[in-house]
Design an enzyme around this catalytic site. Structure first.
Site, PDB file in Angstrom:
ATOM      1  N   GLY A 142       0.777  -1.198  -0.123  1.00  0.00           N
ATOM      2  CA  GLY A 142       0.105  -0.118  -0.048  1.00  0.00           C
ATOM      3  C   GLY A 142       0.923   1.196   0.080  1.00  0.00           C
ATOM      4  O   GLY A 142       1.763   1.173  -0.526  1.00  0.00           O
TER       5      GLY A 142
ATOM      6  N   CYS B 225       6.489  -4.994   0.855  1.00  0.00           N
ATOM      7  CA  CYS B 225       6.620  -3.863   0.271  1.00  0.00           C
ATOM      8  C   CYS B 225       6.577  -2.568   1.105  1.00  0.00           C
ATOM      9  O   CYS B 225       7.285  -2.687   2.108  1.00  0.00           O
ATOM     10  CB  CYS B 225       5.552  -3.802  -1.035  1.00  0.00           C
ATOM     11  SG  CYS B 225       6.094  -2.299  -2.071  1.00  0.00           S
TER      12      CYS B 225
ATOM     13  N   HIS C 261       5.966  -8.677  -3.999  1.00  0.00           N
ATOM     14  CA  HIS C 261       4.522  -8.676  -3.688  1.00  0.00           C
ATOM     15  C   HIS C 261       3.926 -10.272  -4.216  1.00  0.00           C
ATOM     16  O   HIS C 261       3.470 -10.537  -5.101  1.00  0.00           O
ATOM     17  CB  HIS C 261       3.494  -8.058  -4.483  1.00  0.00           C
ATOM     18  CG  HIS C 261       3.541  -6.402  -4.077  1.00  0.00           C
ATOM     19  ND1 HIS C 261       2.735  -6.104  -3.175  1.00  0.00           N
ATOM     20  CD2 HIS C 261       4.165  -5.456  -4.578  1.00  0.00           C
ATOM     21  CE1 HIS C 261       3.108  -4.702  -2.868  1.00  0.00           C
ATOM     22  NE2 HIS C 261       3.906  -4.379  -3.874  1.00  0.00           N
TER      23      HIS C 261
ATOM     24  N   GLU D 183       1.760 -11.952  -3.083  1.00  0.00           N
ATOM     25  CA  GLU D 183       0.111 -11.986  -3.306  1.00  0.00           C
ATOM     26  C   GLU D 183      -0.415 -11.433  -4.819  1.00  0.00           C
ATOM     27  O   GLU D 183      -1.451 -11.587  -5.050  1.00  0.00           O
ATOM     28  CB  GLU D 183      -0.548 -11.174  -2.252  1.00  0.00           C
ATOM     29  CG  GLU D 183      -0.429  -9.571  -2.512  1.00  0.00           C
ATOM     30  CD  GLU D 183       0.905  -9.024  -2.344  1.00  0.00           C
ATOM     31  OE1 GLU D 183       1.771  -9.564  -2.091  1.00  0.00           O
ATOM     32  OE2 GLU D 183       0.843  -7.540  -2.111  1.00  0.00           O
TER      33      GLU D 183
END
Lengths: 292, 211
Positions: B49, B82, B173, B175
């Site tokens: 984010g 991140c 990432h 994900e």
């Protein structure tokens, strides 16, 4: 779908739940970042001033965009005119993070949007309904936002656009395979994308709210209507206490389902931006009709 | 007492993507926005984010203090991806650290703007034996590590994954791509059991369906 496009959609995913704020100088950019903005939109004039001053609104001065880029660590976005692919080339050369091909600026081409597939940099585009959103995605947009009516501080148009998209997606989801083709014809969208949206029950990219959001309650309203995040343009730096309002809107976007918190952060924010009632705008003064 | 699971900090960013991956690993995640929700967590994923935004939101309900206490007093594990990695680091170039959970110095946007975002295919003994795709989005990088921190992966001369006994940090990432190797690894690190629960082939919109 190529890798570059995927990576650009991925960046938009990381912005979810966040607030993107319009800023006109490095000082405002720092205030926005400190308040918790997930990105800033670098502009010469916020939409409220573009509306007031009139004339042709163009891409901002690259020197200003660089100044803002150097002032913050969060992503920097900037606006190019609809169809002005050279402004987009210049913004890409500045190595910012996202381009907004925006109806807030004067249109450069009243027939064609930018072919965004030709760029490495990601684009976000405005939409009033499912057809516009799909056409922008087909042209290569990696992120969508409602158009709303920028520079008014009146949320009604953003609500209309989000409700329209939701209603049209619901309609598409209720169709049989055989009926999807006519839906595509009527909305001017591709069959492949329509089937994808029907499967996902939403747009296949991140969809933010924009255009007229001025308060924490406005931000939470758009989130509860299903937006993935919020753009706030004139609403922050045209208000009485920008830093406090910015922090409150950030909290509201994150905790949009918590009315007690919304009540708390909405207290004593000072004067909101004055605002223009959208229904008082003449047809010619509406920015959202640009680029459909 | 209910059995502990993995939490995902759900204030901003890519938490649904982690949620979808955890479900694909047979774990029902809990989305964490308040300190008391940490009680259910054997481990917590802090997602990507914007770290400056997450930092402000963490302060909101003193979730930051609660995370540090859960790690130090209750042995909770943490994985920061991140922006989450920036929040976990003991030292951040040019600014104050946030949670200070792992001995390393991290630098944000070390590879440059979005135009420099990239992916790579790597294998890491003990985590993924075959090559898996890792996505870097405006990624941070670890400048140096010390004390009990071990390096797991280096990319372009920068450490992009590291860990100590309780904390894992990754610049990339997992994900956002098909790989579940890091999720399986973290679940095991937290002492929980996992299994293959992916219903069909993974797509990048899986978070919209399963998140």
């Amino acid at each position: 779908m190529n890798d570059r496009y995927e990576i650009n959609v991925n960046l938009a995913q990381m912005l979810k739940g966040g607030v993107i704020m319009d800023v006109v100088n490095a000082e405002q950019a720092k205030i926005a970042q400190e308040a918790g903005a997930v990105a800033v939109m670098a502009l010469e004039r916020v939409p409220a001033d573009i509306r007031k001053e009139g004339g042709v609104a163009r891409m901002s001065d690259p020197a200003l965009i660089e100044e803002i880029k150097n002032a913050v660590t969060i992503p920097v976005m900037a606006k190019a005119r609809i169809g002005h692919f050279v402004e987009a080339q210049i913004l890409e050369a500045l190595e910012i993070d996202y381009i907004d091909e925006s109806e807030v600026l004067t249109m450069a081409d009243d027939e064609n949007h930018i072919n965004k597939h030709l760029f490495k940099i990601p684009f976000v585009c405005g939409a009033r309904d499912l057809g516009e959103a799909c056409r922008r995605i087909q042209e290569g947009a990696a992120m969508i936002r409602t158009k709303g009516e920028a520079g008014t501080g009146d949320v009604i148009e953003a609500v209309r656009h989000m409700r329209t998209m939701n209603r049209e997606i619901a309609e598409l989801c209720g169709l049989t395979d055989n009926e999807v083709y006519t839906f595509c014809k009527n909305h001017g969208i591709s069959v492949e994308l329509a089937f994808k949206i029907r499967e996902l029950k939403r747009l296949p990219v991140v969809n933010f709210a924009a255009g007229g959001i001025a308060t924490p309650a406005d931000a939470a309203l758009m989130m509860q209507l299903g937006c993935d995040g919020v753009f706030v343009g004139s609403g922050i730096f045209k208000s009485g206490n920008p830093a406090k309002r910015a922090r409150a809107i950030v909290m509201a976007a994150a905790h949009y389902n918590d009315p007690k918190l919304l009540a708390e952060v909405s207290k004593n924010l000072g004067e909101p931006m004055v605002g223009i009632n959208c229904d008082d705008l003449s047809k010619d003064a509406r920015l959202a009709k640009r680029g459909i | 007492m209910t059995e502990k699971t993995i939490g995902v900090l759900a204030l901003q960013g890519g938490y649904r993507e982690h949620g979808a991956h955890l479900r694909d690993c047979g774990i029902e995640p809990v989305y964490v926005t308040r300190p008391e929700e940490l009680d259910q967590c054997a481990g917590l994923i802090i997602p990507g984010g914007e770290s400056s935004c997450l930092r402000r939101l963490l302060r909101g309900f003193e979730v930051d203090t609660a995370i540090v206490n859960a790690v130090k007093q209750d042995g909770m594990h943490v994985w920061g991806t991140c922006a989450g990695a920036i929040l976990c680091a003991d030292s951040v170039v040019g600014e104050e650290p946030c949670l200070g959970l792992i001995e390393c110095e991290i630098e944000r946007n070390i590879f440059g703007s979005q135009l420099s975002s990239f992916y790579e295919e790597v294998s890491i003994p003990g985590i993924c034996e075959t090559k898996e795709r890792l996505v870097y989005i405006r990624a941070p990088g670890i400048r140096r590590i010390w004390g009990k921190t071990r390096s797991i992966l280096t990319s372009h001369d920068v450490i992009t994954a590291a860990e100590n006994d309780q904390v894992l940090v990754t610049s990339f990432h997992p994900e956002l791509s098909e790989t579940r190797a890091f999720h399986f690894y973290f679940i095991a690190k937290c002492g929980l059991a996992s299994h293959d629960a992916r219903p069909h082939e993974w797509t990048r919109t899986a978070w919209m369906e399963r998140g």
